[in-house]
Design an enzyme around this catalytic site. Structure first.
Site, mmCIF file in Angstrom:
data_model
loop_
_atom_site.group_PDB
_atom_site.id
_atom_site.type_symbol
_atom_site.label_atom_id
_atom_site.label_comp_id
_atom_site.label_asym_id
_atom_site.label_seq_id
_atom_site.Cartn_x
_atom_site.Cartn_y
_atom_site.Cartn_z
ATOM 1 C CB THR A 14 -0.887 -0.013 1.260
ATOM 2 O OG1 THR A 14 -1.596 -1.246 1.260
ATOM 3 C CG2 THR A 14 -1.865 1.133 1.271
ATOM 4 C CB VAL A 15 3.395 2.571 2.367
ATOM 5 C CG1 VAL A 15 4.137 3.890 2.537
ATOM 6 C CG2 VAL A 15 2.454 2.334 3.537
ATOM 7 C CB VAL A 134 5.923 8.331 14.455
ATOM 8 C CG1 VAL A 134 5.128 8.710 15.698
ATOM 9 C CG2 VAL A 134 7.181 7.581 14.836
ATOM 10 N N GLY A 189 -10.144 -4.867 6.821
ATOM 11 C CA GLY A 189 -8.707 -4.880 6.498
ATOM 12 C C GLY A 189 -7.903 -3.928 7.355
ATOM 13 C CD GLU A 192 0.155 -3.427 11.140
ATOM 14 O OE1 GLU A 192 0.954 -4.062 10.428
ATOM 15 O OE2 GLU A 192 -0.028 -2.206 11.026
ATOM 16 C CE LYS A 207 2.398 3.466 14.391
ATOM 17 N NZ LYS A 207 0.967 3.260 14.164
ATOM 18 N N GLY A 304 -2.678 4.148 5.936
ATOM 19 C CA GLY A 304 -3.311 4.242 4.618
ATOM 20 C C GLY A 304 -2.341 4.742 3.568
HETATM 21 N N1 HSE Z 1 -1.861 -0.710 12.159
HETATM 22 C C1 HSE Z 1 -1.559 0.665 12.408
HETATM 23 C C2 HSE Z 1 -2.799 1.362 12.879
HETATM 24 C C3 HSE Z 1 -1.001 1.397 11.221
HETATM 25 O O1 HSE Z 1 -3.863 0.768 12.972
HETATM 26 O O2 HSE Z 1 -2.701 2.541 13.211
HETATM 27 C C4 HSE Z 1 0.447 1.091 10.994
HETATM 28 O O3 HSE Z 1 1.230 1.439 12.071
#
Ligand code: HSE
Length: 428
Positions: A14-15, A134, A189, A192, A207, A304
């Site tokens: 995605t990223v 982060v 979705g 993780e 983070k 996202g």
């Molecule tokens: N799974 C994380 C979240 C995003 O739900 O914020 C990636 O760090």
């Protein structure tokens, strides 16, 4: 125009795809802002033939991210593979050894190996940037290292896992239990691949460990964090907290405390009317406090394609502009080792327990709290079953040690039917 800045992108999930799209869509704008064209020369991912909905034909392909990291025609290695070890770590280390700057979104890698990577990068005279690691699209690392450079940071707080915030706020708004909303997250979705990273507080803890290092000039020490997930939070806790004017959040807090650094990612109660209390859905919020600036609040998408790629590109632009800061804001060798024996700042606590409905049960609990030096502010008994009665207690501010002594003594009284739930009520 100077020669282009050449990117090698490893990881086309995605990223990665989001990053390619921004480079393609905004080529002219980025060149104007960065003072140099930004180009992708090579990419790498697990599967070459997958249709990712983005044009990759003009880029060289490498099966091995380490080979990509070391290519002559790559100036900046962009690591979007993820994972604290394995190919991501190997490739970042290879890039640094080869004298390349690195941009990554990998919070786990930096939380676990940040100090060694920072030292290696500085020894090689290269820069390692990780804004996307982060709180996704929120430019919090830039805010701390640049915007607040004139402040002694006094506290960093944040909701930094969107999935957990979605679960907690959805439970509240729809009156659903944890398991039902967890299943919804699977369908959406949001989780993780290993959901424990989300609901166990680990992803958010990574983070917080990074922000704490930057804010307080200490070595990244994920192992020193107190981490609790949200799995034990019930709809009953959420409704009772709401009834008292609070919301439950998976909240990260880092601050100097006693002789050390207090850093915890735990479910906490926050006032409903506060910015953190008002945060709904899969959104992130970071609250920074400095001695000169006071409190600032940053809110936005923490995950996202667009938001995370936005942060990756911001780092790339800074490299093109020649902005080269130490990885954690000060030279890696100057980062202090956090002193041990950090004490948790005293706080009011929300306690929920099931008491056997027999004479003197409540008096025993009150006595245990009093004997441990914990004073009761509010108390409520509600909704009897045949044998047990749920009891809620809100304490005055108490030291964590005193509360733990009381919780342990409660379990010996024979009047509690299951382990009490204890949540901090955070002063914000
Ligand atoms: N799974 C994380 C979240 C995003 O739900 O914020 C990636 O760090």
């Amino acid at each position: 125009m100077p020669t282009p800045l050449r990117l090698g992108i490893a990881g086309l999930g995605t990223v990665g795809v989001g990053t390619v799209r921004i480079v393609q869509r905004h080529a002219q704008m980025l060149a104007a802002r960065a003072g140099q064209a930004i180009e992708i020369t090579a990419v790498s991912a697990r599967s070459r033939n997958k249709d990712r909905g983005v044009q990759l034909d003009g880029y060289a392909w490498e099966d091995d991210p380490v080979a990509l990291a070391m290519r002559e025609d790559v100036d900046v290695f962009v690591e979007l593979i993820g994972g604290e070890d394995g190919p991501a770590k190997d490739a970042v280390e290879a890039a640094v050894s080869a004298g390349k700057d690195v941009v990554t979104a990998n919070k786990a890698l930096l939380a676990m190996h940040g100090q060694a990577l920072a030292e290696a990068a500085e020894a090689k005279g290269v820069t390692l940037r990780y804004e996307a690691a982060v709180a996704g699209g929120i430019p919090v690392i830039k805010a701390l290292t640049e915007g607040l450079a004139g402040n002694e940071i006094t506290r960093v707080m944040g909701v930094m896992n969107g999935t957990c915030n979605y679960i907690l706020t959805r439970m509240q708004s729809a009156g659903l239990d944890y398991t039902t909303v967890f299943k919804e997250c699977e369908e959406l979705g949001y989780l993780e691949a290993d959901p424990t990273l989300d609901v166990g507080g680990i992803d958010a803890g990574h983070k917080l460990a990074l922000l704490a290092a930057i804010a307080f000039g200490t070595k990244v020490d994920y192992g020193a964090l107190t981490i609790e997930g949200i799995e034990q939070i019930t709809i009953e806790d959420i409704e009772q907290a709401a009834d008292m004017g609070y919301r439950i959040k998976l909240l990260g807090v880092a601050q100097k405390s006693g002789n050390g650094l207090e850093a915890r990612m735990t479910p906490c109660l926050v006032p409903e009317s506060s910015p953190l209390g008002q945060l709904e859905g899969p959104t992130n919020m970071v609250v920074l406090e400095g001695d000169a600036v006071g409190q600032i609040v940053l809110r936005g998408a923490g995950a996202g394609e667009g938001p995370t790629a936005s942060a990756v590109i911001a780092d790339v632009c800074d490299l093109a502009r020649g902005i080269r800061l130490p990885v954690f804001g000060v030279a890696a060798k100057a980062l202090e080792t956090p002193k041990e024996n950090a004490v948790e700042t005293p706080s009011a606590y929300y306690l929920r327990m099931e008491l056997f409905d027999k004479p003197g049960a409540l008096a025993r609990i009150a006595a245990v709290l009093g004997d441990s030096g914990v004073s009761i502010d509010r108390m409520r008994q509600y909704g009897h079953s045949a044998e047990t009665a749920p009891v809620l207690i809100v304490t005055h501010k108490a030291a964590r040690d005193a509360l733990d002594t009381a919780l342990s003594a409660m379990r010996q009284t024979g009047v509690v039917a299951s382990a009490p739930v204890a949540l901090r009520i955070e002063d914000i």
